[in-house]
Structures are given as structure tokens and as C-alpha cells.
Write a protein that holds these residues in place. Sequence first.
Motif, PDB file in Angstrom:
ATOM      1  N   THR A   1      -9.133  -2.566  84.454  1.00  0.00           N
ATOM      2  CA  THR A   1     -10.254  -3.391  84.971  1.00  0.00           C
ATOM      3  C   THR A   1      -9.514  -4.048  86.176  1.00  0.00           C
ATOM      4  N   GLY A   2      -8.317  -4.472  86.044  1.00  0.00           N
ATOM      5  CA  GLY A   2      -7.788  -5.355  86.907  1.00  0.00           C
ATOM      6  C   GLY A   2      -8.151  -6.705  86.889  1.00  0.00           C
ATOM      7  N   GLU A   3      -8.643  -7.136  85.654  1.00  0.00           N
ATOM      8  CA  GLU A   3      -9.068  -8.527  85.491  1.00  0.00           C
ATOM      9  C   GLU A   3      -8.296  -9.087  84.372  1.00  0.00           C
ATOM     10  N   TRP A   4      -7.255 -10.084  84.717  1.00  0.00           N
ATOM     11  CA  TRP A   4      -6.399 -10.683  83.912  1.00  0.00           C
ATOM     12  C   TRP A   4      -7.078 -11.901  83.201  1.00  0.00           C
ATOM     13  N   PRO A   5      -8.156 -12.519  83.759  1.00  0.00           N
ATOM     14  CA  PRO A   5      -8.658 -13.682  83.019  1.00  0.00           C
ATOM     15  C   PRO A   5      -9.067 -13.546  81.513  1.00  0.00           C
ATOM     16  N   PRO A   6      -9.850 -12.344  81.321  1.00  0.00           N
ATOM     17  CA  PRO A   6     -10.316 -12.211  80.040  1.00  0.00           C
ATOM     18  C   PRO A   6      -9.267 -11.860  78.861  1.00  0.00           C
ATOM     19  N   PHE A   7      -8.126 -11.533  79.432  1.00  0.00           N
ATOM     20  CA  PHE A   7      -6.923 -11.326  78.538  1.00  0.00           C
ATOM     21  C   PHE A   7      -6.214 -12.844  78.190  1.00  0.00           C
ATOM     22  N   ALA A   8      -6.147 -13.453  79.132  1.00  0.00           N
ATOM     23  CA  ALA A   8      -5.596 -14.734  79.032  1.00  0.00           C
ATOM     24  C   ALA A   8      -6.566 -15.658  77.954  1.00  0.00           C
ATOM     25  N   ARG A   9      -7.945 -15.691  78.273  1.00  0.00           N
ATOM     26  CA  ARG A   9      -8.944 -15.980  77.553  1.00  0.00           C
ATOM     27  C   ARG A   9      -8.846 -15.725  76.056  1.00  0.00           C
ATOM     28  N   ALA A  10      -8.578 -14.466  75.850  1.00  0.00           N
ATOM     29  CA  ALA A  10      -8.346 -13.675  74.602  1.00  0.00           C
ATOM     30  C   ALA A  10      -7.334 -14.496  73.701  1.00  0.00           C
ATOM     31  N   LEU A  11      -5.969 -14.461  74.285  1.00  0.00           N
ATOM     32  CA  LEU A  11      -5.147 -15.096  73.609  1.00  0.00           C
ATOM     33  C   LEU A  11      -5.100 -16.528  73.412  1.00  0.00           C
TER      34      LEU A  11
END
Length: 127
Positions: free
Chosen positions: A18-28
Motif C-alpha cells: 500500500t505504500g503506507e508505513w504508519p499502520p505498520f509502526a502503529r501495529a508494532l
Amino acid sequence: MPAYPALAALLAICSYATGEWPPFARALLAGLALFLLFFVMAILPGSGMGFGDVKLAGLLGMLLGWLSWTQVLWATLATFLIGGVVAVLVLALGRKGRRDDFAYGPSMLLGTVTALAAPAVLRLVLA
């Protein structure tokens, strides 16, 4: 514990796609937050919570964190509410005593499903 890197890899693939990394950081961060919260609760004397519940909390935190902090909050609140109701029922029925261990995992899963399904159910009811 192998589920942690597997879920992190899957969420990283989703972020890459998706090219969106904020959700990944939030998940971690959400996974770490729930892991630590449940870890502290598990080490309290007389908690009755096992380390399996702690590990599950971190995974569910990662999954919910991918969606939003709101989902993390609602699922955690639903988990405690459902777990409390189940604990009271189990005690009232005499199935367990106050000092017995309590399987919290099913309440955690039901709390997560409840938080995920609640918006759709509310839209149907209010429509």
C-alpha cells in the motif's frame, strides 16, 4: 512465539503493497503495549493469568494496531468486560475458586471480534 515475526512480516508486506508505513509502526507499538500490559498483569501475585494470555495479547495488539488505536482500545475494553462477566459466572456457578487459574484467551478473542464487528452491527441497527 513464531507467530510474532510471521505476523510482522505479513503486515510489512501489506505496508509495502500500500505504500503506507504508519499502520505498520502503529501495529508494532500496539503489540508491544498490549504485551507489556498483560505481562505486568500476569506477574502480579494472584492474577491467575498465564504467559499464553500475554503472548496472545501482543499478537492481537499487532493485528488491531494495524487498523487503529481506537480498535485497540475498544477490543481491550471489551476483553476486560467479557472476561469479568465470565469470571463472575464461573465463580457463581462454583466451577472455579478465587485462587484458580482462569483461561483469559477466549475472552480476548471474543473482545477482539466484538470490537471488529461492532461498527458494522451498529450501522445495520441504526440504518
